[in-house]
Design an enzyme around this catalytic site. Sequence first.
Site, PDB file in Angstrom:
ATOM      1  N   LYS A 129     174.589  11.085 -16.063  1.00 23.67           N
ATOM      2  CA  LYS A 129     174.012  12.319 -16.052  1.00 23.67           C
ATOM      3  C   LYS A 129     174.095  12.794 -17.488  1.00 23.67           C
ATOM      4  O   LYS A 129     174.899  12.039 -18.378  1.00 23.67           O
ATOM      5  CB  LYS A 129     175.113  12.967 -15.213  1.00 23.67           C
ATOM      6  N   ASP A 169     167.598  18.500 -13.395  1.00 21.97           N
ATOM      7  CA  ASP A 169     168.672  19.212 -12.620  1.00 21.97           C
ATOM      8  C   ASP A 169     168.687  20.697 -13.028  1.00 21.97           C
ATOM      9  O   ASP A 169     167.656  20.931 -13.435  1.00 21.97           O
ATOM     10  CB  ASP A 169     170.098  18.577 -13.328  1.00 21.97           C
TER      11      ASP A 169
HETATM   12  P1  NDP Z   1     167.325  25.243 -10.776  1.00 22.45           P
HETATM   13  O1  NDP Z   1     167.599  25.133 -12.240  1.00 22.45           O
HETATM   14  O2  NDP Z   1     165.868  24.912 -10.516  1.00 22.45           O
HETATM   15  O3  NDP Z   1     167.708  26.135  -9.877  1.00 22.45           O
HETATM   16  C1  NDP Z   1     169.331  26.576 -10.051  1.00 22.45           C
HETATM   17  C2  NDP Z   1     169.395  27.842  -9.271  1.00 22.45           C
HETATM   18  O4  NDP Z   1     170.661  28.178  -9.117  1.00 22.45           O
HETATM   19  C3  NDP Z   1     168.711  29.128  -9.604  1.00 22.45           C
HETATM   20  O5  NDP Z   1     168.287  30.194  -8.683  1.00 22.45           O
HETATM   21  C4  NDP Z   1     169.915  29.772 -10.538  1.00 22.45           C
HETATM   22  O6  NDP Z   1     169.770  30.991 -10.996  1.00 22.45           O
HETATM   23  C5  NDP Z   1     171.099  29.260  -9.496  1.00 22.45           C
HETATM   24  N1  NDP Z   1     172.392  28.949 -10.381  1.00 22.45           N
HETATM   25  C6  NDP Z   1     172.476  27.939 -11.514  1.00 22.45           C
HETATM   26  N2  NDP Z   1     173.772  28.241 -11.780  1.00 22.45           N
HETATM   27  C7  NDP Z   1     174.368  29.159 -11.456  1.00 22.45           C
HETATM   28  C8  NDP Z   1     175.650  29.850 -11.790  1.00 22.45           C
HETATM   29  N3  NDP Z   1     176.492  29.383 -12.754  1.00 22.45           N
HETATM   30  N4  NDP Z   1     175.806  30.982 -10.990  1.00 22.45           N
HETATM   31  C9  NDP Z   1     174.878  31.444 -10.168  1.00 22.45           C
HETATM   32  N5  NDP Z   1     173.760  30.890  -9.905  1.00 22.45           N
HETATM   33  C10 NDP Z   1     173.517  29.986 -10.319  1.00 22.45           C
HETATM   34  O7  NDP Z   1     168.027  23.636 -10.459  1.00 22.45           O
HETATM   35  P2  NDP Z   1     168.145  22.817  -9.216  1.00 22.45           P
HETATM   36  O8  NDP Z   1     167.543  23.506  -7.939  1.00 22.45           O
HETATM   37  O9  NDP Z   1     167.368  21.683  -9.624  1.00 22.45           O
HETATM   38  O10 NDP Z   1     169.605  22.504  -8.786  1.00 22.45           O
HETATM   39  C11 NDP Z   1     170.410  23.096  -8.175  1.00 22.45           C
HETATM   40  C12 NDP Z   1     171.814  22.229  -7.652  1.00 22.45           C
HETATM   41  O11 NDP Z   1     171.070  21.230  -6.994  1.00 22.45           O
HETATM   42  C13 NDP Z   1     172.477  21.807  -8.718  1.00 22.45           C
HETATM   43  O12 NDP Z   1     173.888  21.557  -8.427  1.00 22.45           O
HETATM   44  C14 NDP Z   1     171.905  20.515  -9.217  1.00 22.45           C
HETATM   45  O13 NDP Z   1     173.008  19.492  -9.448  1.00 22.45           O
HETATM   46  C15 NDP Z   1     171.707  20.040  -7.586  1.00 22.45           C
HETATM   47  N6  NDP Z   1     170.822  18.924  -7.353  1.00 22.45           N
HETATM   48  C16 NDP Z   1     169.321  19.028  -8.156  1.00 22.45           C
HETATM   49  C17 NDP Z   1     168.359  17.800  -7.683  1.00 22.45           C
HETATM   50  C18 NDP Z   1     167.107  18.112  -8.375  1.00 22.45           C
HETATM   51  O14 NDP Z   1     166.388  17.166  -8.141  1.00 22.45           O
HETATM   52  N7  NDP Z   1     166.933  19.058  -9.118  1.00 22.45           N
HETATM   53  C19 NDP Z   1     168.966  16.763  -6.886  1.00 22.45           C
HETATM   54  C20 NDP Z   1     170.092  16.823  -6.374  1.00 22.45           C
HETATM   55  C21 NDP Z   1     170.999  17.854  -6.568  1.00 22.45           C
HETATM   56  P3  NDP Z   1     168.550  31.879 -11.665  1.00 22.45           P
HETATM   57  O15 NDP Z   1     167.312  31.505 -11.048  1.00 22.45           O
HETATM   58  O16 NDP Z   1     169.423  33.152 -11.848  1.00 22.45           O
HETATM   59  O17 NDP Z   1     169.024  31.180 -12.846  1.00 22.45           O
HETATM   60  O1  2IT Z   2     171.759  15.284  -9.029  1.00 26.32           O
HETATM   61  C1  2IT Z   2     170.953  14.824  -8.766  1.00 26.32           C
HETATM   62  O2  2IT Z   2     170.750  13.668  -7.961  1.00 26.32           O
HETATM   63  C2  2IT Z   2     169.866  14.908  -9.622  1.00 26.32           C
HETATM   64  N1  2IT Z   2     169.654  15.790 -10.383  1.00 26.32           N
HETATM   65  C3  2IT Z   2     168.549  14.031  -9.506  1.00 26.32           C
HETATM   66  C4  2IT Z   2     168.733  12.777 -10.376  1.00 26.32           C
HETATM   67  C5  2IT Z   2     167.285  11.956 -10.568  1.00 26.32           C
HETATM   68  O3  2IT Z   2     167.470  11.058 -11.321  1.00 26.32           O
HETATM   69  O4  2IT Z   2     166.487  12.406 -10.145  1.00 26.32           O
END
Ligand code: NDP
Ligand code: 2IT
Length: 449
Positions: A129, A169
């Site tokens: 990561k 992420d």
């Molecule tokens: P994005 O940046 O696309 O979206 C994050 C969302 O969460 C936004 O709506 C943001 O609010 C909100 N957010 C983030 N941090 C905070 C915080 N500290 N307090 C309140 N709200 C918060 O990220 P992702 O959707 O990609 O990721 C979301 C979660 O999913 C994370 O935990 C990530 O590790 C996990 N994840 C992501 C994957 C991926 O493929 N992208 C895969 C597996 C897990 P705002 O819109 O106001 O910024």
């Molecule tokens: O938390 C996760 O699994 C991710 N942000 C996706 C990682 C990836 O390599 O697609």
Amino acid sequence: MPSLGEKMQDIYDEVLWRNPGEQEFHQAVHEVLDSLGPVMAKHPSYTDAAVVTRLCEPERQIIFRVPWVDDAGTVRINRGFRVEFNSALGPYKGGLRFHPSVYLGVVKFLGFEQIFKNALTGMPIGGGKGGSDFDPKGRSDAEVMRFCQSFMTELYRHIGEYTDVPAGDIGVGGREIGYLFGQYKRITNRYESGILTGKGHSFGGSQVRTEATGYGVVFFVDEMLHANGDSFDGKRVVVSGSGNVARYAIEKVHALGGTVVACSDSTGYVVDEKGIDLALLNEVKEVRRGTLAEYAGLRGADARLATSGNVWQVPCDIALPSATQNELDAEDATVLARNGCRILAEGANMPVTPDAVKLLTTAGVAFAPGKAANAGGVATSALEMQQNASRDSWSFEHTERRLGEIMRGIHDRCLETAEEYGVPGNYSAGANIAGFIQVADAMLALGVI
Ligand code: NDP
Ligand code: 2IT
């Protein structure tokens, strides 16, 4: 935290001592070690080869300076990270997070979780990561581009198709991956599609990767429902976040007959009893990069914006925390259970605090941990790597079918493993044990390295 068995406690104490102040990393390690007692009793060779101790120590940790110039001409400095945690199963694989809260402890917790998640997918990928404490909020496209270029100017020497393959992420989506890939290509003078995943479709990205994490979470919950002779039909669902994971989870819930009645962002949450309007949410979040206040304003009388309390107060059958770590605590869990929530699946990584997990399971709410439920994103990244390596590109339908099969496989493996180790129905223990055994067996075979 409750105490572990004697052997696991010794290992955990060493983790605390070697990684002071990294609370999120401690939490993630504790959660896995808590499941491993019965495994270690059954397989003494893991103890003899110090597999758990080695797993808790990253193979390599890279920290670097990221200098860039903002639109006003001011020099800015951020800190960049890449933690290459474990490569027993394949090249390090895991996302990059750009958020002001990023520090080594966050990157290590995410990298540690990623090892077991990636193992569960059954794909040949190790765990890693990275990210930065850079805050993209309020930054122009040009600033984000310059930041990404500077970040890659250091990162490029550490990554590669056979070494380490980053993706997105929090704060890193299609725009950022494009800028990062462009800089890698420029520096190296090589078109190596397989060095990053989550790329645009015009330059080697896979169909379904953008949607994969959200879709995958919903496929996983669909399996949980089917296991009890139920379905999404007519279910009320609450999602936190409104980013990549949240939005595509909303899309798939609606496609399967449920209704997402609320979602949130870092400024508040919105209740929309007729179902979140996804096209509008995409416009507000992805195009305008705005807040839910804009969504509520444009949606009119159907939506109610709340800026106090939190989204877990909205009654639901199914909860999908999909924003960030430790966003749902014991108090929230109590409210959810009292309001009749039956299933909670983690779209985000470690969004539910340990106390809240305990409360939910005691209250009979089925709990799906992130390393199983949100593995669809990284699994589809592995499918992107497969397409890049064979210079092929698959259809949306074919790729989505593969994602569905992988999620079903993970679901079944969690349940079978939980059953085998005497904790039937416990998805967390099943995920931890199944992921651990896969990595541990490879580590045994590879010797003490
Ligand atoms: P994005 O940046 O696309 O979206 C994050 C969302 O969460 C936004 O709506 C943001 O609010 C909100 N957010 C983030 N941090 C905070 C915080 N500290 N307090 C309140 N709200 C918060 O990220 P992702 O959707 O990609 O990721 C979301 C979660 O999913 C994370 O935990 C990530 O590790 C996990 N994840 C992501 C994957 C991926 O493929 N992208 C895969 C597996 C897990 P705002 O819109 O106001 O910024
Ligand atoms: O938390 C996760 O699994 C991710 N942000 C996706 C990682 C990836 O390599 O697609």
